[in-house]
Design a protein around this motif. Structure first.
Motif, PDB file in Angstrom:
ATOM      1  N   TRP A  90       8.159 -51.690 -37.220  1.00 43.49           N
ATOM      2  CA  TRP A  90       9.397 -52.010 -36.496  1.00 43.49           C
ATOM      3  C   TRP A  90      10.461 -52.521 -37.461  1.00 43.49           C
ATOM      4  N   VAL A  91      10.088 -53.458 -38.342  1.00 46.02           N
ATOM      5  CA  VAL A  91      11.034 -53.999 -39.323  1.00 46.02           C
ATOM      6  C   VAL A  91      11.552 -52.886 -40.233  1.00 46.02           C
ATOM      7  N   GLY A  92      10.653 -52.003 -40.675  1.00 46.90           N
ATOM      8  CA  GLY A  92      11.069 -50.891 -41.533  1.00 46.90           C
ATOM      9  C   GLY A  92      12.045 -49.962 -40.844  1.00 46.90           C
ATOM     10  N   THR A  93      11.813 -49.674 -39.568  1.00 43.92           N
ATOM     11  CA  THR A  93      12.711 -48.795 -38.811  1.00 43.92           C
ATOM     12  C   THR A  93      14.105 -49.403 -38.685  1.00 43.92           C
ATOM     13  N   VAL A  94      14.154 -50.671 -38.294  1.00 44.87           N
ATOM     14  CA  VAL A  94      15.444 -51.350 -38.144  1.00 44.87           C
ATOM     15  C   VAL A  94      16.147 -51.463 -39.498  1.00 44.87           C
ATOM     16  N   LEU A 137      20.459 -39.893 -45.694  1.00 44.94           N
ATOM     17  CA  LEU A 137      19.486 -38.922 -45.186  1.00 44.94           C
ATOM     18  C   LEU A 137      18.060 -39.429 -45.386  1.00 44.94           C
ATOM     19  N   VAL A 138      17.764 -39.905 -46.583  1.00 46.12           N
ATOM     20  CA  VAL A 138      16.413 -40.411 -46.881  1.00 46.12           C
ATOM     21  C   VAL A 138      16.069 -41.589 -45.961  1.00 46.12           C
ATOM     22  N   LEU A 139      17.012 -42.486 -45.757  1.00 49.75           N
ATOM     23  CA  LEU A 139      16.776 -43.660 -44.907  1.00 49.75           C
ATOM     24  C   LEU A 139      16.519 -43.262 -43.454  1.00 49.75           C
ATOM     25  N   ASN A 140      17.281 -42.304 -42.950  1.00 49.61           N
ATOM     26  CA  ASN A 140      17.082 -41.869 -41.565  1.00 49.61           C
ATOM     27  C   ASN A 140      15.780 -41.107 -41.393  1.00 49.61           C
ATOM     28  N   VAL A 141      15.435 -40.276 -42.368  1.00 46.46           N
ATOM     29  CA  VAL A 141      14.143 -39.588 -42.316  1.00 46.46           C
ATOM     30  C   VAL A 141      13.009 -40.607 -42.327  1.00 46.46           C
ATOM     31  N   THR A 142      13.154 -41.638 -43.154  1.00 50.05           N
ATOM     32  CA  THR A 142      12.137 -42.696 -43.206  1.00 50.05           C
ATOM     33  C   THR A 142      12.024 -43.416 -41.873  1.00 50.05           C
ATOM     34  N   ALA A 143      13.172 -43.702 -41.236  1.00 45.33           N
ATOM     35  CA  ALA A 143      13.153 -44.366 -39.925  1.00 45.33           C
ATOM     36  C   ALA A 143      12.432 -43.502 -38.888  1.00 45.33           C
ATOM     37  N   VAL A 144      12.717 -42.207 -38.901  1.00 40.69           N
ATOM     38  CA  VAL A 144      12.046 -41.281 -37.981  1.00 40.69           C
ATOM     39  C   VAL A 144      10.537 -41.283 -38.231  1.00 40.69           C
ATOM     40  N   ALA A 145      10.153 -41.235 -39.507  1.00 41.11           N
ATOM     41  CA  ALA A 145       8.730 -41.217 -39.843  1.00 41.11           C
ATOM     42  C   ALA A 145       8.036 -42.509 -39.429  1.00 41.11           C
ATOM     43  N   LEU A 146       8.683 -43.653 -39.678  1.00 41.64           N
ATOM     44  CA  LEU A 146       8.077 -44.938 -39.329  1.00 41.64           C
ATOM     45  C   LEU A 146       7.871 -45.081 -37.822  1.00 41.64           C
ATOM     46  N   TRP A 147       8.891 -44.677 -37.052  1.00 42.38           N
ATOM     47  CA  TRP A 147       8.740 -44.795 -35.595  1.00 42.38           C
ATOM     48  C   TRP A 147       7.747 -43.766 -35.073  1.00 42.38           C
ATOM     49  N   GLY A 148       7.668 -42.614 -35.719  1.00 45.94           N
ATOM     50  CA  GLY A 148       6.656 -41.637 -35.338  1.00 45.94           C
ATOM     51  C   GLY A 148       5.256 -42.194 -35.527  1.00 45.94           C
ATOM     52  N   VAL A 149       5.030 -42.861 -36.655  1.00 47.12           N
ATOM     53  CA  VAL A 149       3.735 -43.502 -36.889  1.00 47.12           C
ATOM     54  C   VAL A 149       3.495 -44.597 -35.847  1.00 47.12           C
ATOM     55  N   GLN A 150       4.531 -45.375 -35.565  1.00 52.19           N
ATOM     56  CA  GLN A 150       4.423 -46.423 -34.541  1.00 52.19           C
ATOM     57  C   GLN A 150       3.995 -45.840 -33.200  1.00 52.19           C
ATOM     58  N   PHE A 151       4.612 -44.743 -32.827  1.00 55.93           N
ATOM     59  CA  PHE A 151       4.312 -44.130 -31.533  1.00 55.93           C
ATOM     60  C   PHE A 151       2.884 -43.609 -31.494  1.00 55.93           C
ATOM     61  N   PHE A 152       2.493 -42.843 -32.499  1.00 51.93           N
ATOM     62  CA  PHE A 152       1.168 -42.227 -32.454  1.00 51.93           C
ATOM     63  C   PHE A 152       0.044 -43.228 -32.721  1.00 51.93           C
ATOM     64  N   GLN A 153       0.365 -44.306 -33.414  1.00 56.55           N
ATOM     65  CA  GLN A 153      -0.645 -45.312 -33.691  1.00 56.55           C
ATOM     66  C   GLN A 153      -0.803 -46.310 -32.555  1.00 56.55           C
ATOM     67  N   LYS A 154       0.315 -46.655 -31.893  1.00 54.33           N
ATOM     68  CA  LYS A 154       0.281 -47.706 -30.875  1.00 54.33           C
ATOM     69  C   LYS A 154       0.797 -47.273 -29.508  1.00 54.33           C
ATOM     70  N   LEU A 155       2.049 -46.802 -29.471  1.00 51.89           N
ATOM     71  CA  LEU A 155       2.764 -46.699 -28.195  1.00 51.89           C
ATOM     72  C   LEU A 155       2.249 -45.601 -27.277  1.00 51.89           C
ATOM     73  N   HIS A 173      -1.405 -42.258 -22.661  1.00 50.18           N
ATOM     74  CA  HIS A 173      -1.061 -40.836 -22.557  1.00 50.18           C
ATOM     75  C   HIS A 173       0.030 -40.550 -21.513  1.00 50.18           C
ATOM     76  N   MET A 174       0.789 -41.582 -21.148  1.00 50.71           N
ATOM     77  CA  MET A 174       1.904 -41.373 -20.220  1.00 50.71           C
ATOM     78  C   MET A 174       3.239 -41.763 -20.852  1.00 50.71           C
ATOM     79  N   ALA A 175       3.255 -41.900 -22.174  1.00 48.74           N
ATOM     80  CA  ALA A 175       4.468 -42.285 -22.894  1.00 48.74           C
ATOM     81  C   ALA A 175       5.000 -41.109 -23.697  1.00 48.74           C
ATOM     82  N   SER A 176       6.310 -41.140 -23.946  1.00 47.56           N
ATOM     83  CA  SER A 176       6.942 -40.114 -24.785  1.00 47.56           C
ATOM     84  C   SER A 176       8.120 -40.747 -25.529  1.00 47.56           C
ATOM     85  N   LEU A 177       8.568 -40.063 -26.554  1.00 47.86           N
ATOM     86  CA  LEU A 177       9.714 -40.534 -27.319  1.00 47.86           C
ATOM     87  C   LEU A 177      10.992 -40.275 -26.523  1.00 47.86           C
ATOM     88  N   GLY A 178      11.843 -41.296 -26.439  1.00 46.86           N
ATOM     89  CA  GLY A 178      13.068 -41.177 -25.660  1.00 46.86           C
ATOM     90  C   GLY A 178      14.257 -40.698 -26.472  1.00 46.86           C
TER      91      GLY A 178
END
Length: 226
Positions: A90-94, A137-155, A173-178
């Motif tokens: 979360w901190v990395g994404t923000v 670009l690198v920072l936004n790609v990193t944010a996308v990757a970090l939140w993707g890991v967050q979602f698949f690992q936890k959310l 299994h009832m959650a999705s990315l908004g």
């Protein structure tokens, strides 16, 4: 700097403004994750709708007696429930999104400057525009990757607080990315377009300039022959 190159650089100004809007919207909206929820004890009668962003959110729960709405404060939730999110992700994404705002702002400012004049320094000129856009670009790609890991690992497994879990609510299994998440993906696409536009503008200018030394050499030869 020729008119074509100035025009292409000015196009990136509008692209940078769009990226700024997308990142601000991603930070401010509450739909990084959306989910449904049920209760183990009465799944057919219960229903829940949850959405939250990086800072705020909302949950609507119905235990068969009507809907009740509760606000979600993500900072407070992470403090009281350590299992819900990976705090470092979360901190990395923000952090990545906040830093990207700085670089995109620099890209927009220097795009205007380069449209009006030709700066002397490399970072203030066209090379700098590549640096600011690539960094963002690198920072936004990193944010996308970090939140993707967050979602698949936890959310994807759970978006419910400890209190809700104690009351038998589940969301596996009832959650999705908004759409707030997809704003950042759109920013990545727009920054890529910016970089391509810059490359086309600079490359075409170099192609036009490259024959000039040959012409000068031929002119000098003709003078000496005369």
């Amino acid at each position: 700097m020729n008119f074509f190159k100035r025009g292409m650089i000015f196009v990136t100004f509008f692209g940078s403004c769009l990226v700024l809007g997308l990142i601000v919207a991603a930070l401010g909206t509450k739909f990084w994750v959306v989910a449904r929820a049920k209760r183990v004890s009465n799944p057919d009668e219960s229903d829940g709708r949850i959405n939250f962003g990086l800072f705020q959110g909302r949950k609507d729960l119905n235990v068969a007696y009507g809907w009740r709405t509760y606000p979600i404060d993500m900072l407070e939730l992470m403090r009281t429930d350590r299992e819900l999110l990976v705090h470092g992700l979360w901190v990395g994404t923000v952090g990545c999104l906040a830093a990207s705002l700085l670089f995109v702002t620099l890209a927009a400012v220097f795009a205007v400057i380069n449209t009006a004049t030709t700066p002397a320094g490399a970072l203030a000129g066209a090379p700098g525009l590549f640096v600011w856009n690539c960094a963002a670009l690198v920072l936004n790609v990193t944010a996308v990757a970090l939140w993707g890991v967050q979602f698949f690992q936890k959310l994807q497994h759970n978006v419910m607080s400890q209190e809700d879990r104690d009351n038998q609510w589940y969301s596996e299994h009832m959650a999705s990315l908004g759409y707030s998440f997809w704003f950042v993906v759109a920013a990545v696409v727009m920054l890529t377009v910016n970089i391509v536009v810059l490359y086309v503008g600079v490359a075409r200018t170099r192609e036009k300039k490259s024959p000039e030394p040959m012409l000068e050499e031929k002119t000098n030869g003709a003078i000496m022959l005369y």
